[in-house]
Design a protein around this motif. Structure first.
Motif, short mmCIF file in Angstrom:
data_model
loop_
_atom_site.label_atom_id
_atom_site.label_comp_id
_atom_site.label_asym_id
_atom_site.label_seq_id
_atom_site.Cartn_x
_atom_site.Cartn_y
_atom_site.Cartn_z
N ILE A 161 -9.23 9.69 25.97
CA ILE A 161 -9.32 11.01 25.33
C ILE A 161 -10.20 11.94 26.17
CG2 ILE A 161 -10.06 12.26 23.27
CD1 ILE A 161 -9.47 9.63 21.72
N GLU A 162 -11.29 11.40 26.65
CA GLU A 162 -12.17 12.20 27.50
C GLU A 162 -11.49 12.57 28.81
OE1 GLU A 162 -15.14 13.60 26.76
OE2 GLU A 162 -14.56 12.91 24.76
N LEU A 163 -10.64 11.69 29.32
CA LEU A 163 -9.89 12.00 30.54
C LEU A 163 -8.96 13.18 30.31
CD1 LEU A 163 -8.32 9.41 32.95
CD2 LEU A 163 -7.11 11.49 32.38
N ILE A 164 -8.27 13.17 29.17
CA ILE A 164 -7.39 14.29 28.82
C ILE A 164 -8.20 15.58 28.71
CG2 ILE A 164 -5.87 15.27 27.05
CD1 ILE A 164 -5.06 12.41 26.35
N LYS A 165 -9.35 15.47 28.04
CA LYS A 165 -10.22 16.64 27.86
C LYS A 165 -10.67 17.21 29.20
CE LYS A 165 -14.33 18.08 25.27
NZ LYS A 165 -15.40 17.60 24.36
N ILE A 200 -11.47 7.71 11.44
CA ILE A 200 -12.60 8.53 10.96
C ILE A 200 -13.29 9.25 12.11
CG2 ILE A 200 -14.34 6.69 11.10
CD1 ILE A 200 -15.45 7.79 8.42
N GLU A 201 -13.21 8.66 13.32
CA GLU A 201 -13.79 9.31 14.51
C GLU A 201 -12.79 10.28 15.14
OE1 GLU A 201 -15.08 6.24 17.11
OE2 GLU A 201 -16.54 5.41 15.69
N MET A 202 -11.53 9.92 15.15
CA MET A 202 -10.52 10.79 15.76
C MET A 202 -10.36 12.10 15.00
SD MET A 202 -9.63 9.21 18.44
CE MET A 202 -11.32 8.56 18.45
N PHE A 211 -6.66 16.47 17.60
CA PHE A 211 -6.00 15.21 17.30
C PHE A 211 -4.82 15.49 16.40
CE2 PHE A 211 -6.07 11.67 14.01
CZ PHE A 211 -5.25 10.82 14.73
N ARG A 212 -3.64 15.04 16.82
CA ARG A 212 -2.42 15.20 16.04
C ARG A 212 -1.88 13.81 15.70
NH1 ARG A 212 0.13 20.20 16.96
NH2 ARG A 212 -1.45 21.83 17.08
N ASP A 233 -6.58 2.74 14.21
CA ASP A 233 -6.81 1.66 13.24
C ASP A 233 -5.87 1.74 12.03
OD1 ASP A 233 -8.02 3.88 12.08
OD2 ASP A 233 -9.93 2.88 11.66
N LEU A 234 -5.36 2.93 11.73
CA LEU A 234 -4.38 3.06 10.64
C LEU A 234 -3.10 2.30 10.95
CD1 LEU A 234 -4.61 6.86 9.77
CD2 LEU A 234 -5.75 4.96 8.61
N TYR A 235 -2.87 2.03 12.24
CA TYR A 235 -1.68 1.33 12.69
C TYR A 235 -2.03 0.02 13.39
CZ TYR A 235 0.44 5.87 11.70
OH TYR A 235 0.85 7.02 11.08
#
Length: 259
Positions: free
Chosen positions: A224-228, A253-255, A3-4, A244-246
């Motif tokens: 995200i799982e699709l990218i993975k 917290i999960e990312m 995660f970036r 959620d920060l935005y």
């Protein structure tokens, strides 16, 4: 797969915008979110959580009345997390070292390298001479035209003639340490990612072994799982408006567990 995070700055404020809405004329953009917190707050958070590779993006043109405020905010972020952030927006061979000296781990470059619709290898070599390939991220931000993806420059407003294909990544891999690719058509819309672009990037990574970060449209953990799955966990990813920060629903917290 990492995660970036991102710290996008426009008119001096940390924002999330709809990518295709950005216009230099009048410093206009369609805002998804305007933060009450400053850039240093976000940088300090990422430093505390030991998340590296977040990109700080200056979204105002250098002749904008807001450019100095936006640049100052970007430098404040770098100062808050030396060595932990990448920076892009108006980078060239003349000013790249200023940002590296200010604490950026990498400079992110598009428009300086893609001039007059094509790769300008003279400028690319000047950039490598200025800071070294180990400090360069090439941004191949892409928009679709005639059923193909093309690199866009000047804050995603101008199409180049360079099609985004694995061959383009192969040509450019020896000049950089990483690639960043914004799916501009879905950027900021929280409507899901661009699956066809993901396939191109996964193929490009397999052929270059150079890290690639995808940004644009991620709206759920399913994305995200699709990218993975599509990349065997080889592509990194950025979440902006959906975080959620935005103001979004995906929990930071999960990312951060993906780091």
């Amino acid at each position: 797969m990492q995660f970036r995070p991102c710290i996008d700055i426009h008119n001096g404020k940390v924002k999330q915008i709809v990518g295709g809405s950005l216009s230099d004329e009048g410093n206009m953009a369609l805002d998804n979110f305007v933060s009450e917190k400053d850039s240093a707050w976000y940088a300090s958070l990422y430093k505390k959580d030991k998340i590296k590779g977040a990109h700080v993006i200056i979204l105002n043109a250098s002749d904008s009345e807001y450019f100095n405020a936006t640049k100052e905010a970007a430098l404040n972020a770098l100062n808050a997390y030396p060595g932990g952030l990448q920076i892009g927006g108006g980078i060239n061979a003349d000013n790249a070292h200023e940002y590296i000296d200010a604490g950026a781990s990498h400079v992110i470059v598009t428009s300086y390298v893609f001039k007059d619709g094509l790769v300008n290898y003279a400028n690319l070599n000047k950039l490598v001479d200025a800071v070294g390939k180990e400090h360069i991220v090439l941004d191949l931000s892409a928009r679709k035209k005639n059923n193909a993806f093309y690199v866009v420059t000047d804050r995603w407003q101008k199409f180049t003639g360079e099609e985004v294909t694995p061959d383009l990544f192969i040509k450019l891999a020896k000049y950089c340490d990483e690639f960043l690719v914004h799916g501009v058509d879905v950027e900021g819309k929280k409507s899901g990612l661009d699956k066809s672009l993901i396939k191109i990037l996964a193929d490009a990574y397999d052929k270059t072994n150079v890290p690639i970060t995808y940004a644009g449209g991620i709206a759920s953990t399913d994305d995200i799982e699709l990218i993975k799955k599509a990349s065997d966990g080889k592509l990194n990813f950025t979440i902006g408006s959906a975080l959620d920060l935005y103001g979004g629903n995906l929990k930071y917290i999960e990312m951060k567990e993906y780091t």
